[in-house]
Write an enzyme that holds these catalytic residues in place. Structure first.
Site, short mmCIF file in Angstrom:
data_model
loop_
_atom_site.label_atom_id
_atom_site.label_comp_id
_atom_site.label_asym_id
_atom_site.label_seq_id
_atom_site.Cartn_x
_atom_site.Cartn_y
_atom_site.Cartn_z
CG HIS A 141 -0.33 0.02 2.59
ND1 HIS A 141 0.42 -0.80 3.06
CD2 HIS A 141 -0.22 1.24 3.40
CE1 HIS A 141 1.09 -0.58 4.29
NE2 HIS A 141 0.92 0.96 4.56
CG ASP A 143 1.62 5.20 4.57
OD1 ASP A 143 1.22 4.11 4.72
OD2 ASP A 143 2.65 5.60 5.32
CG HIS A 291 5.00 1.06 2.95
ND1 HIS A 291 4.52 2.23 2.66
CD2 HIS A 291 4.46 0.86 4.37
CE1 HIS A 291 3.68 2.94 3.35
NE2 HIS A 291 3.71 2.12 4.56
NE ARG A 306 2.95 6.44 9.14
CZ ARG A 306 1.72 5.96 8.94
NH1 ARG A 306 1.77 4.64 8.35
NH2 ARG A 306 0.76 6.52 9.19
#
Length: 315
Positions: A141, A143, A291, A306
């Site tokens: 996917h 983000d 990723h 993150r």
């Protein structure tokens, strides 16, 4: 007397009928261009760069990211990011505040109310305790493509690493586009697709949990192929978590084409895989990559934080 040159050509043996299903991935030559044509590929002066794969992923050595970046260092890191799409830094052990300050060199930070927060609203914390339910992993996917302005990039740091497993993989979506058949590229170059937060989160959250965000995150349209705002390179911009349909196509035709496009991230030649150590940091260009967090470390714990950088509207 018949000479060899005069001998009749051998007959081509007959083969039984054979075919492979249409719209699949095929073996053979891959076009692996790390940078756009005409790119000024020059040495780096402020750090050492260690490539991790052919077109994507490089480890940066010789920097302490807890210290402020000079304009020159920031510019050189940005060039490395554009060329390699994801940068890795070993053993940084940044505080959340320092991680945020590093990310801010590339723009304003964004928050995500759908994910667990760390010690600030713009820090997302992924804490997978032993025996916990796996979420938001093992799917390719990009983000937050359900936003009108998906993230420019993200900075991820591993706080606690399992003894084995828990790697993260990234795929180069420029290479994914380059290696599509010409007729598919021509078909999608001007196409648009719908992105929605619901498919990616409905696997883990109830309707009652998701409903309050429907007004904040309505479905949005993005180009199927976006141009990178800094390099101008074409990149495939659909993903299996958030892209629901291609505008103007019947459902069956859209599903078939999206399946083909989703598969492009799965080609090993377009990928890099990073084996984490505690304190490692990865900085990736969310515009140019997908990723995949490999969920193979149970029953051990994995803790990551993150920070995401607000992006632009894809075009």
């Amino acid at each position: 007397m018949t000479t060899l040159a005069e001998s009749p050509a051998p007959l081509t043996p007959a083969l039984r009928p054979h075919r492979i299903p249409a719209d699949g991935l095929y073996e053979g030559h891959r076009v692996l261009r790390r940078t756009p044509e005409g790119w000024d590929d020059r040495p780096y002066e402020r750090f050492e760069i260690v490539p991790q794969a052919a077109t994507i992923g490089a480890e940066i050595r010789g920097l302490d990211l807890s210290r402020p970046l000079s304009d020159g260092l920031r510019a050189e890191l940005n060039r490395a990011l554009l060329e390699w799409k994801v940068l890795f830094f070993r053993g940084q052990h940044l505080s959340s505040a320092a991680q945020r300050e590093f990310a801010r060199n590339w723009g304003e930070l964004e928050s995500n109310p759908l994910l667990a927060r760390g010690d600030s609203k713009d820090v997302v914390r992924f804490d997978k305790a032993a025996g916990g339910v796996p979420t938001f992993e093992n799917v390719w996917h990009t983000d937050v493509t359900f936003r009108e302005r998906p993230a420019l990039g993200a900075v991820l740091q591993l706080r606690e690493v399992p003894p084995t497993g828990g790697d993260t993989m990234w795929a180069d979506m420029a290479a994914a586009y380059d290696n599509l058949p010409p007729e598919i590229r021509a078909r999608i170059n001007d196409a648009r697709a719908v992105h929605d937060y619901l498919p990616g989160f409905a696997r883990f959250y109830s309707a009652a949990q998701l409903a309050p965000f429907q007004e904040e995150f309505p479905p949005v349209e993005h180009p199927v192929v976006r141009r990178h705002p800094e390099t101008g390179r074409r990149m495939l911009f659909v993903n299996a978590s958030f892209t629901t349909r291609i505008v103007g196509l019947e459902e069956a035709e859209s599903d078939r084409l999206l399946r083909l496009l989703f598969q492009q991230a799965q080609v090993p030649e377009f990928q890099v895989r990073w084996r984490w150590q505690a304190g490692d940091l990865a900085f990736w260009d969310n515009r140019a990559t997908q990723h995949y967090a490999v969920n193979d470390y149970g029953p051990h714990r994995r803790v990551a934080e993150r920070v995401a950088i607000a992006g632009d509207r894809p075009c």
